[in-house]
Design an enzyme around this catalytic site. Structure first.
Site, PDB file in Angstrom:
ATOM      1  N   GLY A   1     -20.029   7.258   3.143  1.00 34.09           N
ATOM      2  CA  GLY A   1     -19.076   7.501   2.055  1.00 34.09           C
ATOM      3  C   GLY A   1     -19.812   7.480   0.727  1.00 34.09           C
ATOM      4  O   GLY A   1     -20.603   6.561   0.467  1.00 34.09           O
TER       5      GLY A   1
ATOM      6  N   GLY B   1     -18.052   8.196  -2.312  1.00 34.30           N
ATOM      7  CA  GLY B   1     -16.976   8.360  -3.288  1.00 34.30           C
ATOM      8  C   GLY B   1     -17.041   7.249  -4.309  1.00 34.30           C
ATOM      9  O   GLY B   1     -18.128   6.775  -4.674  1.00 34.30           O
ATOM     10  N   ASN B   2     -15.875   6.788  -4.760  1.00 32.82           N
ATOM     11  CA  ASN B   2     -15.848   5.726  -5.769  1.00 32.82           C
ATOM     12  C   ASN B   2     -16.628   4.506  -5.272  1.00 32.82           C
ATOM     13  O   ASN B   2     -17.545   4.026  -5.932  1.00 32.82           O
ATOM     14  CB  ASN B   2     -14.382   5.353  -6.080  1.00 32.82           C
ATOM     15  CG  ASN B   2     -14.312   4.146  -6.999  1.00 32.82           C
ATOM     16  OD1 ASN B   2     -14.733   3.045  -6.629  1.00 32.82           O
ATOM     17  ND2 ASN B   2     -13.819   4.325  -8.208  1.00 32.82           N
TER      18      ASN B   2
ATOM     19  N   LYS C   1       0.859  -1.189   0.000  1.00 29.51           N
ATOM     20  CA  LYS C   1       0.000   0.000   0.000  1.00 29.51           C
ATOM     21  C   LYS C   1       0.885   1.224   0.000  1.00 29.51           C
ATOM     22  O   LYS C   1       2.038   1.168   0.452  1.00 29.51           O
ATOM     23  CB  LYS C   1      -0.894   0.021   1.240  1.00 29.51           C
ATOM     24  CG  LYS C   1      -2.123   0.882   1.082  1.00 29.51           C
ATOM     25  CD  LYS C   1      -3.270   0.149   0.416  1.00 29.51           C
ATOM     26  CE  LYS C   1      -4.472   1.045   0.216  1.00 29.51           C
ATOM     27  NZ  LYS C   1      -5.646   0.284  -0.266  1.00 29.51           N
TER      28      LYS C   1
ATOM     29  N   GLY D   1     -18.523   3.932  -2.267  1.00 33.92           N
ATOM     30  CA  GLY D   1     -19.876   4.143  -1.745  1.00 33.92           C
ATOM     31  C   GLY D   1     -20.852   4.582  -2.827  1.00 33.92           C
ATOM     32  O   GLY D   1     -22.010   4.158  -2.835  1.00 33.92           O
TER      33      GLY D   1
HETATM   34  P1  NAD Z   1     -12.944   8.091  -2.411  1.00 34.24           P
HETATM   35  O1  NAD Z   1     -11.929   9.107  -2.134  1.00 34.24           O
HETATM   36  O2  NAD Z   1     -13.457   7.943  -3.805  1.00 34.24           O
HETATM   37  O3  NAD Z   1     -14.240   8.329  -1.482  1.00 34.24           O
HETATM   38  C1  NAD Z   1     -14.165   8.401  -0.088  1.00 34.24           C
HETATM   39  C2  NAD Z   1     -15.511   8.887   0.434  1.00 34.24           C
HETATM   40  O4  NAD Z   1     -15.470   8.925   1.850  1.00 34.24           O
HETATM   41  C3  NAD Z   1     -15.858  10.302  -0.034  1.00 34.24           C
HETATM   42  O5  NAD Z   1     -17.262  10.384  -0.244  1.00 34.24           O
HETATM   43  C4  NAD Z   1     -15.441  11.137   1.159  1.00 34.24           C
HETATM   44  O6  NAD Z   1     -16.115  12.396   1.215  1.00 34.24           O
HETATM   45  C5  NAD Z   1     -15.880  10.232   2.284  1.00 34.24           C
HETATM   46  N1  NAD Z   1     -15.237  10.540   3.550  1.00 34.24           N
HETATM   47  C6  NAD Z   1     -13.970  10.978   3.783  1.00 34.24           C
HETATM   48  N2  NAD Z   1     -13.797  11.181   5.098  1.00 34.24           N
HETATM   49  C7  NAD Z   1     -14.956  10.836   5.699  1.00 34.24           C
HETATM   50  C8  NAD Z   1     -15.387  10.817   7.038  1.00 34.24           C
HETATM   51  N3  NAD Z   1     -14.573  11.207   8.041  1.00 34.24           N
HETATM   52  N4  NAD Z   1     -16.633  10.390   7.283  1.00 34.24           N
HETATM   53  C9  NAD Z   1     -17.452  10.005   6.275  1.00 34.24           C
HETATM   54  N5  NAD Z   1     -17.107  10.015   4.994  1.00 34.24           N
HETATM   55  C10 NAD Z   1     -15.876  10.426   4.716  1.00 34.24           C
HETATM   56  O7  NAD Z   1     -12.357   6.703  -1.871  1.00 34.24           O
HETATM   57  P2  NAD Z   1     -12.811   5.243  -2.230  1.00 34.24           P
HETATM   58  O8  NAD Z   1     -11.912   4.732  -3.276  1.00 34.24           O
HETATM   59  O9  NAD Z   1     -14.301   5.229  -2.422  1.00 34.24           O
HETATM   60  O10 NAD Z   1     -12.426   4.468  -0.899  1.00 34.24           O
HETATM   61  C11 NAD Z   1     -13.322   4.345   0.210  1.00 34.24           C
HETATM   62  C12 NAD Z   1     -12.901   3.185   1.076  1.00 34.24           C
HETATM   63  O11 NAD Z   1     -12.917   1.988   0.299  1.00 34.24           O
HETATM   64  C13 NAD Z   1     -11.483   3.273   1.649  1.00 34.24           C
HETATM   65  O12 NAD Z   1     -11.457   2.641   2.902  1.00 34.24           O
HETATM   66  C14 NAD Z   1     -10.670   2.468   0.662  1.00 34.24           C
HETATM   67  O13 NAD Z   1      -9.461   1.986   1.218  1.00 34.24           O
HETATM   68  C15 NAD Z   1     -11.635   1.356   0.363  1.00 34.24           C
HETATM   69  N6  NAD Z   1     -11.383   0.628  -0.877  1.00 34.24           N
HETATM   70  C16 NAD Z   1     -11.319   1.280  -2.065  1.00 34.24           C
HETATM   71  C17 NAD Z   1     -11.109   0.545  -3.223  1.00 34.24           C
HETATM   72  C18 NAD Z   1     -11.129   1.174  -4.580  1.00 34.24           C
HETATM   73  O14 NAD Z   1     -11.115   0.430  -5.571  1.00 34.24           O
HETATM   74  N7  NAD Z   1     -11.180   2.475  -4.712  1.00 34.24           N
HETATM   75  C19 NAD Z   1     -10.933  -0.842  -3.156  1.00 34.24           C
HETATM   76  C20 NAD Z   1     -11.006  -1.480  -1.916  1.00 34.24           C
HETATM   77  C21 NAD Z   1     -11.236  -0.714  -0.787  1.00 34.24           C
END
Ligand code: NAD
Length: 407
Positions: A214, A216-217, A103, A219
């Site tokens: 969440g 983002g991507n 990571k 959620g």
């Molecule tokens: P992202 O940056 O696209 O979205 C993150 C979301 O979380 C955003 O909506 C942001 O506003 C929100 N957020 C940030 N801080 C927050 C808080 N304190 N309380 C509530 N919401 C908050 O990131 P992502 O890629 O969607 O990743 C989200 C989670 O999923 C992370 O834990 C990441 O490690 C995990 N993940 C992501 C992937 C991937 O393919 N992108 C794969 C496996 C796991």
């Protein structure tokens, strides 16, 4: 609060109390193979220089090249990256893909940078880490606040420095820069496949209510996939806070609202909640999709969801796990539930190496087959070991890694 790496080691202990592993293996799997920290100087738009701290942790590569995303966040530190790297090693083993775990991260609030500054910072990370990266060595991907565009900058920088021509060193790239069909939605869609494989075993009814922390991507895609499959998404949030709409959110309309207004608040027909309140809303399915340590010893007794699908990494602390387990609330753990992202990243790596481009239908079919199979494998382990799904997933992953390491 304990740091995420200590939490990860506590999870390891809970799992290996159920099934023991050889001492030599335990010593090796409890520490990363390598931790790298770099300084990344960036000349800012105003002519000043700022130096950012960047990280790469390579936890274990017994099953293949190190694999794992890069996080940009003001709270990111080496302990967070170490925890995420450890979980990646287990996750790749759970999904049974030929990858190890790593990571990366940078301590930065990317929202405070211009696009030019963000590009310089991203290219700087790739330059600083170039020696340890490569398609057969270490293959990064996006994570929180890192995008396909950032991956394409990094990949471009790495190819210039290393002479690599496969483009397979970074995954999650844009489609026209060697990305895979289906990668954007893969974590959310994978979560849906895992949920679908296990739903009946936990008596979750079709059309149940869903709360997603969440947007983002991960959620955001989860919200639209659950909603388009007939589930009622009643609340979601971002870093600024959340909204609730008990009669169900039109997810597409909410995406448009956020794009126009920069916030979820004020979405017609909804009321505002804090992220803490959101987690405690009555609902059938809770899907944490933001950051670590959201459900803890303090709020675990107040969680009203009947079922939790962990799409974020590490959203539940080990103390909270115990409480939820005692309360009979099933938790489908991150290393299974969100493994769709790294699985499709691995498909991208394979396509780049072979010079192929697979259709989205093919990608999703391969993803479904893997996640169906591994969800059932972990479920059966939870029955035979008489334990919860997190400990079962750890045990299956540890068995697979230990085998490759000759134990
Ligand atoms: P992202 O940056 O696209 O979205 C993150 C979301 O979380 C955003 O909506 C942001 O506003 C929100 N957020 C940030 N801080 C927050 C808080 N304190 N309380 C509530 N919401 C908050 O990131 P992502 O890629 O969607 O990743 C989200 C989670 O999923 C992370 O834990 C990441 O490690 C995990 N993940 C992501 C992937 C991937 O393919 N992108 C794969 C496996 C796991």
């Amino acid at each position: 609060m304990t740091n995420p790496f200590e939490n990860a080691l506590m999870q390891l202990k809970r799992a290996t109390d159920v099934q023991a592993f050889p001492e030599g293996f335990m010593k090796q799997i409890s520490v990363p193979n390598r931790e790298v920290r770099i300084s990344i100087p960036v000349v800012m738009d105003d002519g000043s220089t700022q130096v950012f701290e960047g990280y790469r942790v390579e936890h274990n590569n017994a099953r293949g090249p190190y694999k794992g995303g890069i996080r940009y966040h003001h709270d990111t530190d080496i302990y967070e990256v170490k925890a995420l790297a450890f979980w990646m090693a287990l996750k790749c083993a759970v999904a049974n893909i030929p990858m190890g775990g790593g990571k990366g991260g940078i301590t930065v609030d990317p929202k405070k940078l211009s696009k030019t500054e963000l590009e310089k910072l991203s290219r700087g990370w790739a330059r600083g880490m170039a020696d340890i990266l490569g398609p057969k060595k270490d293959v990064p991907a996006p994570d929180v606040n890192t995008t396909p565009e950032i991956m394409s900058w990094m990949n471009d920088e790495f190819m210039k420095i290393s002479g690599d021509t496969t483009g397979a060193t970074f995954t999650g790239k844009p489609l026209d820069k060697g990305g895979s069909e289906g990668r954007g939605a893969a974590t959310g869609l994978g979560g849906w496949y895992v949920f679908s494989a296990l739903r009946e075993k936990y008596n979750v009814q079709p059309g149940s209510t869903v709360v997603i922390q969440g947007f983002g991507n991960v959620g955001g895609h989860a919200a639209s996939i659950f909603s388009s499959n007939g589930y009622k998404v009643i609340a979601t949030s971002d870093s600024k806070g959340g909204i609730v709409k008990e009669d169900g959110i039109d997810v597409k309309a909410l995406e448009d609202w956020k794009k126009q207004n920069g916030t979820l608040a004020g979405f017609p027909g909804s009321r505002v909640v804090t992220n803490a309140e959101l987690l405690e809303l009555p609902c059938d399915i809770l899907i944490p999709s933001a950051l670590e340590n959201q459900i803890t010893f303090d709020n675990a007794p107040k969680i009203k969801a009947k079922f939790i699908l962990e799409l974020a990494n590490g959203p539940i602390t080990p103390e909270a796990d115990e409480i939820l387990f005692d309360r009979g609330i099933p938790v489908i753990p991150d290393i299974l539930a969100n493994s769709g992202g790294v699985t499709v990243s691995t498909f991208e790596w394979e396509q780049n190496i072979k010079g192929e481009h697979w259709t989205e239908v093919d990608v999703n079919a391969k993803l479904l087959e893997i996640l169906n199979r591994e969800s059932i494998t972990i479920y059966e382990k939870s029955l035979s070991a008489k334990t919860d799904m997190r400990r079962a997933a750890f045990i299956v992953a540890l068995e697979r890694i230990a085998k490759e390491m000759g134990y």
